[in-house]
Enzyme design. Structure first.
Site, PDB file in Angstrom:
ATOM      1  N   ARG A  25      64.003  55.410 -26.243  1.00  0.00           N
ATOM      2  CA  ARG A  25      65.179  55.182 -27.099  1.00  0.00           C
ATOM      3  C   ARG A  25      66.420  55.895 -26.570  1.00  0.00           C
ATOM      4  O   ARG A  25      67.261  56.349 -27.356  1.00  0.00           O
ATOM      5  CB  ARG A  25      64.928  55.651 -28.530  1.00  0.00           C
ATOM      6  CG  ARG A  25      63.937  54.811 -29.295  1.00  0.00           C
ATOM      7  CD  ARG A  25      64.572  53.546 -29.829  1.00  0.00           C
ATOM      8  NE  ARG A  25      63.573  52.689 -30.433  1.00  0.00           N
ATOM      9  CZ  ARG A  25      63.297  52.663 -31.727  1.00  0.00           C
ATOM     10  NH1 ARG A  25      63.974  53.410 -32.547  1.00  0.00           N
ATOM     11  NH2 ARG A  25      62.381  51.865 -32.183  1.00  0.00           N
ATOM     12  N   ARG A  29      71.182  55.107 -31.652  1.00  0.00           N
ATOM     13  CA  ARG A  29      72.159  55.573 -32.649  1.00  0.00           C
ATOM     14  C   ARG A  29      72.660  56.996 -32.482  1.00  0.00           C
ATOM     15  O   ARG A  29      73.657  57.361 -33.082  1.00  0.00           O
ATOM     16  CB  ARG A  29      71.582  55.418 -34.061  1.00  0.00           C
ATOM     17  CG  ARG A  29      71.570  53.986 -34.536  1.00  0.00           C
ATOM     18  CD  ARG A  29      70.607  53.819 -35.669  1.00  0.00           C
ATOM     19  NE  ARG A  29      69.262  54.115 -35.198  1.00  0.00           N
ATOM     20  CZ  ARG A  29      68.182  54.084 -35.959  1.00  0.00           C
ATOM     21  NH1 ARG A  29      68.274  53.808 -37.230  1.00  0.00           N
ATOM     22  NH2 ARG A  29      66.984  54.342 -35.450  1.00  0.00           N
ATOM     23  N   ARG A  38      77.277  48.352 -31.461  1.00  0.00           N
ATOM     24  CA  ARG A  38      76.444  47.661 -32.451  1.00  0.00           C
ATOM     25  C   ARG A  38      77.326  47.100 -33.572  1.00  0.00           C
ATOM     26  O   ARG A  38      77.127  45.971 -34.010  1.00  0.00           O
ATOM     27  CB  ARG A  38      75.393  48.596 -33.033  1.00  0.00           C
ATOM     28  CG  ARG A  38      74.374  47.861 -33.887  1.00  0.00           C
ATOM     29  CD  ARG A  38      73.556  48.779 -34.741  1.00  0.00           C
ATOM     30  NE  ARG A  38      74.407  49.584 -35.601  1.00  0.00           N
ATOM     31  CZ  ARG A  38      73.981  50.551 -36.405  1.00  0.00           C
ATOM     32  NH1 ARG A  38      72.704  50.856 -36.428  1.00  0.00           N
ATOM     33  NH2 ARG A  38      74.808  51.230 -37.157  1.00  0.00           N
ATOM     34  N   ASP A  75      64.098  44.934 -28.339  1.00  0.00           N
ATOM     35  CA  ASP A  75      63.156  45.501 -29.305  1.00  0.00           C
ATOM     36  C   ASP A  75      61.822  44.791 -29.158  1.00  0.00           C
ATOM     37  O   ASP A  75      61.778  43.633 -28.731  1.00  0.00           O
ATOM     38  CB  ASP A  75      63.666  45.345 -30.741  1.00  0.00           C
ATOM     39  CG  ASP A  75      62.911  46.267 -31.680  1.00  0.00           C
ATOM     40  OD1 ASP A  75      63.263  47.454 -31.745  1.00  0.00           O
ATOM     41  OD2 ASP A  75      61.939  45.802 -32.312  1.00  0.00           O
ATOM     42  N   TYR A 152      53.230  44.757 -37.574  1.00  0.00           N
ATOM     43  CA  TYR A 152      54.474  44.285 -38.207  1.00  0.00           C
ATOM     44  C   TYR A 152      54.328  42.862 -38.736  1.00  0.00           C
ATOM     45  O   TYR A 152      54.883  42.506 -39.767  1.00  0.00           O
ATOM     46  CB  TYR A 152      55.637  44.368 -37.214  1.00  0.00           C
ATOM     47  CG  TYR A 152      56.051  45.796 -36.955  1.00  0.00           C
ATOM     48  CD1 TYR A 152      56.836  46.481 -37.881  1.00  0.00           C
ATOM     49  CD2 TYR A 152      55.635  46.480 -35.828  1.00  0.00           C
ATOM     50  CE1 TYR A 152      57.206  47.808 -37.673  1.00  0.00           C
ATOM     51  CE2 TYR A 152      55.994  47.799 -35.604  1.00  0.00           C
ATOM     52  CZ  TYR A 152      56.777  48.455 -36.532  1.00  0.00           C
ATOM     53  OH  TYR A 152      57.135  49.764 -36.339  1.00  0.00           O
TER      54      TYR A 152
HETATM   55  O1  CP3 Z   1      64.222  52.849 -25.586  1.00  0.00           O
HETATM   56  C1  CP3 Z   1      65.279  52.194 -25.482  1.00  0.00           C
HETATM   57  O2  CP3 Z   1      66.400  52.730 -25.387  1.00  0.00           O
HETATM   58  C2  CP3 Z   1      65.176  50.694 -25.401  1.00  0.00           C
HETATM   59  C3  CP3 Z   1      65.265  49.987 -26.616  1.00  0.00           C
HETATM   60  C4  CP3 Z   1      64.137  49.985 -27.646  1.00  0.00           C
HETATM   61  C5  CP3 Z   1      64.409  49.834 -29.030  1.00  0.00           C
HETATM   62  N1  CP3 Z   1      63.216  49.684 -29.668  1.00  0.00           N
HETATM   63  C6  CP3 Z   1      65.742  49.792 -29.621  1.00  0.00           C
HETATM   64  C7  CP3 Z   1      65.906  49.970 -31.067  1.00  0.00           C
HETATM   65  C8  CP3 Z   1      62.748  50.020 -27.477  1.00  0.00           C
HETATM   66  C9  CP3 Z   1      61.929  50.250 -26.229  1.00  0.00           C
HETATM   67  C10 CP3 Z   1      62.190  49.819 -28.781  1.00  0.00           C
HETATM   68  C11 CP3 Z   1      60.746  49.740 -29.030  1.00  0.00           C
HETATM   69  C12 CP3 Z   1      60.261  49.645 -30.409  1.00  0.00           C
HETATM   70  N2  CP3 Z   1      60.810  48.975 -31.463  1.00  0.00           N
HETATM   71  C13 CP3 Z   1      59.023  50.183 -30.843  1.00  0.00           C
HETATM   72  C14 CP3 Z   1      58.034  50.913 -29.973  1.00  0.00           C
HETATM   73  C15 CP3 Z   1      58.436  52.334 -29.779  1.00  0.00           C
HETATM   74  C16 CP3 Z   1      58.382  53.157 -31.029  1.00  0.00           C
HETATM   75  O3  CP3 Z   1      59.479  53.591 -31.446  1.00  0.00           O
HETATM   76  O4  CP3 Z   1      57.303  53.375 -31.552  1.00  0.00           O
HETATM   77  C17 CP3 Z   1      58.884  49.867 -32.213  1.00  0.00           C
HETATM   78  C18 CP3 Z   1      57.721  50.259 -33.106  1.00  0.00           C
HETATM   79  C19 CP3 Z   1      60.010  49.097 -32.588  1.00  0.00           C
HETATM   80  C20 CP3 Z   1      60.282  48.495 -33.921  1.00  0.00           C
HETATM   81  C21 CP3 Z   1      61.513  49.020 -34.528  1.00  0.00           C
HETATM   82  N3  CP3 Z   1      62.783  48.764 -34.067  1.00  0.00           N
HETATM   83  C22 CP3 Z   1      61.620  49.847 -35.663  1.00  0.00           C
HETATM   84  C23 CP3 Z   1      60.447  50.358 -36.465  1.00  0.00           C
HETATM   85  C24 CP3 Z   1      62.975  50.083 -35.884  1.00  0.00           C
HETATM   86  C25 CP3 Z   1      63.587  50.828 -37.038  1.00  0.00           C
HETATM   87  C26 CP3 Z   1      63.360  52.256 -36.962  1.00  0.00           C
HETATM   88  C27 CP3 Z   1      64.394  52.892 -36.081  1.00  0.00           C
HETATM   89  O5  CP3 Z   1      64.038  53.750 -35.262  1.00  0.00           O
HETATM   90  O6  CP3 Z   1      65.559  52.557 -36.260  1.00  0.00           O
HETATM   91  C28 CP3 Z   1      63.692  49.437 -34.839  1.00  0.00           C
HETATM   92  C29 CP3 Z   1      65.151  49.431 -34.646  1.00  0.00           C
HETATM   93  C30 CP3 Z   1      65.676  49.816 -33.295  1.00  0.00           C
HETATM   94  N4  CP3 Z   1      65.137  49.488 -32.098  1.00  0.00           N
HETATM   95  C31 CP3 Z   1      66.868  50.539 -33.057  1.00  0.00           C
HETATM   96  C32 CP3 Z   1      67.016  50.647 -31.669  1.00  0.00           C
HETATM   97  C33 CP3 Z   1      68.164  51.269 -30.913  1.00  0.00           C
HETATM   98  C34 CP3 Z   1      67.829  51.038 -34.120  1.00  0.00           C
HETATM   99  C35 CP3 Z   1      68.556  49.864 -34.661  1.00  0.00           C
HETATM  100  C36 CP3 Z   1      69.970  50.184 -35.107  1.00  0.00           C
HETATM  101  O7  CP3 Z   1      70.850  50.259 -34.265  1.00  0.00           O
HETATM  102  O8  CP3 Z   1      70.160  50.317 -36.335  1.00  0.00           O
END
Ligand code: CP3
Length: 353
Positions: A25, A29, A38, A75, A152
């Site tokens: 990540r 944010r 965003r 994602d 999910y």
């Molecule tokens: O790592 C990186 O910078 C690359 C981008 C990336 C995102 N999600 C961006 C994201 C990667 C590799 C993921 C993987 C992801 N997404 C996983 C596996 C890794 C982990 O965290 O366990 C999972 C389970 C998800 C599903 C997901 N996406 C959730 C549960 C959420 C909400 C919770 C949270 O952390 O916000 C997201 C949203 C998400 N994915 C954001 C980002 C930058 C935040 C969204 C926003 O900008 O509001």
């Protein structure tokens, strides 16, 4: 042509001048410039689907920090979305599908034939990034593991106890396997598409495998990841594309995970990297700083912990190679970017001595 990369050299146990580092990540944010883009995109999903903006956001942490790898901005949930499930990301709540999978008919209705057509925007982002990134910075592509995507798809979003998932595993194993098989086919096509578009490594995020019993983990998560790794075309332009497997909470199963034959195994923060290296004799390791420390600690505490991990690895491995420094899970949104910079520079400097 690809120049020497510390990240790739460490995976292949070559001599390296410092321990490479990237952070799960790393685009997100905690960076004000991310929040700005965003907002400009209108929503997180619109940002993922806009190759120019997704490229910009992928590059943001690389402009700020001396990172050794980039990770594609996207994602894991774009895969079920491409299969036909309507997805929304709700502020402070996380992902939500408008309905969940609950019947055989729902499984049959999932469309996996056109998956790579629907996900063309991801491949375009990868192509943009390959044209943008310096030649010594590899690009990591990724997918969720079939089991994590299943979580999910069955729950319809995030879950506390995974009641529906566990109901399926314990009472409808055949139907669960039917759904996992379908997801696995989609993931293999999607990752092969990412490799053809130019990614330099691929990672499987098994974020929820750790909620399972030993037996269920093998049957419903590990076996499908094994299937994926054996079916990927892990070569591009004459280069081997390394694979990374990360099960959060998987420290107790490292011996089993190593049998898959991935090139890197991700560690969360709960296991000592020294003990992990005793179990996994040669496969490269990635991790394992607690992301909550990076969000809550001061510079001194972050330094001591990074030092402990690097020392532990070097004590048992006799060389810094074969380790990629990372967090044990994604960066939290409240993390101070100055602390991120401090960590990256410290890992480089300390490991080079
Ligand atoms: O790592 C990186 O910078 C690359 C981008 C990336 C995102 N999600 C961006 C994201 C990667 C590799 C993921 C993987 C992801 N997404 C996983 C596996 C890794 C982990 O965290 O366990 C999972 C389970 C998800 C599903 C997901 N996406 C959730 C549960 C959420 C909400 C919770 C949270 O952390 O916000 C997201 C949203 C998400 N994915 C954001 C980002 C930058 C935040 C969204 C926003 O900008 O509001």
């Amino acid at each position: 042509m690809f120049n020497k990369s510390t990240f790739l050299d460490s995976i292949w146990h070559k001599n390296i001048g410092h321990t490479p580092i990237w952070l799960m990540r790393q685009a997100g944010r905690y960076l004000p410039e991310y929040r700005e883009v965003r907002n400009k995109a209108g929503s997180f999903l619109k940002l993922c689907k806009n190759p120019d903006l997704a490229t910009e956001v992928t590059m943001q942490p690389l402009h700020r920090f001396d990172l050794d790898a980039a990770i594609l901005f996207s994602d894991i949930l774009v895969v079920p979305e491409a299969m036909g499930m309507k997805l929304d990301f709700i502020e402070n709540e996380g992902p939500k599908f408008d309905t969940q999978i609950s019947t055989t008919k729902d499984i049959d209705n999932l469309n996996i034939e056109e998956i790579n057509h629907k996900l063309e925007y991801v491949f375009q982002t990868i192509k943009n990034l390959k044209a943008t990134l310096p030649s010594n910075i590899p690009l990591i592509g990724f997918s969720g593991s079939p089991f994590t995507l299943l979580c999910y798809m069955l729950e319809g979003g995030a879950s506390k106890n995974y009641l529906t998932v566990k109901h399926w595993l314990y009472t409808k194993p055949e139907l669960t396997h039917k759904l996992l098989t379908k997801i696995t086919i989609a993931v293999v096509d999607y990752l092969n598409g990412q490799i053809k578009s130019g990614v330099n490594a691929i990672m499987l995020f098994d974020s929820w495998g750790g909620i399972l019993t030993d037996d269920l983990y093998t049957k419903f998560s590990l076996n499908y990841m094994n299937d994926i790794i054996s079916r990927l075309q892990l070569e591009y332009n004459g280069h081997v594309i390394p694979s990374i497997i990360f099960t959060k909470g998987g420290g107790i199963w490292l011996d089993k995970i190593d049998t898959i034959g991935a090139d890197v195994i991700g560690l969360d923060w709960t296991i000592n990297i020294k003990d992990a290296r005793k179990i996994i004799r040669s496969t490269a390791l990635q991790g394992n700083l607690d992301p909550v420390l990076l969000a809550s600690g001061n510079i001194n505490a972050i330094k001591n912990e990074a030092k402990r991990i690097l020392d532990n690895y070097r004590q048992i491995n006799n060389s810094i190679s074969g380790h990629i420094f990372n967090l044990g899970h994604g960066i939290l949104p409240m993390t101070n970017p100055d602390h991120v910079k401090f960590l990256i520079d410290f890992v480089h400097e300390y490991s080079s001595n």
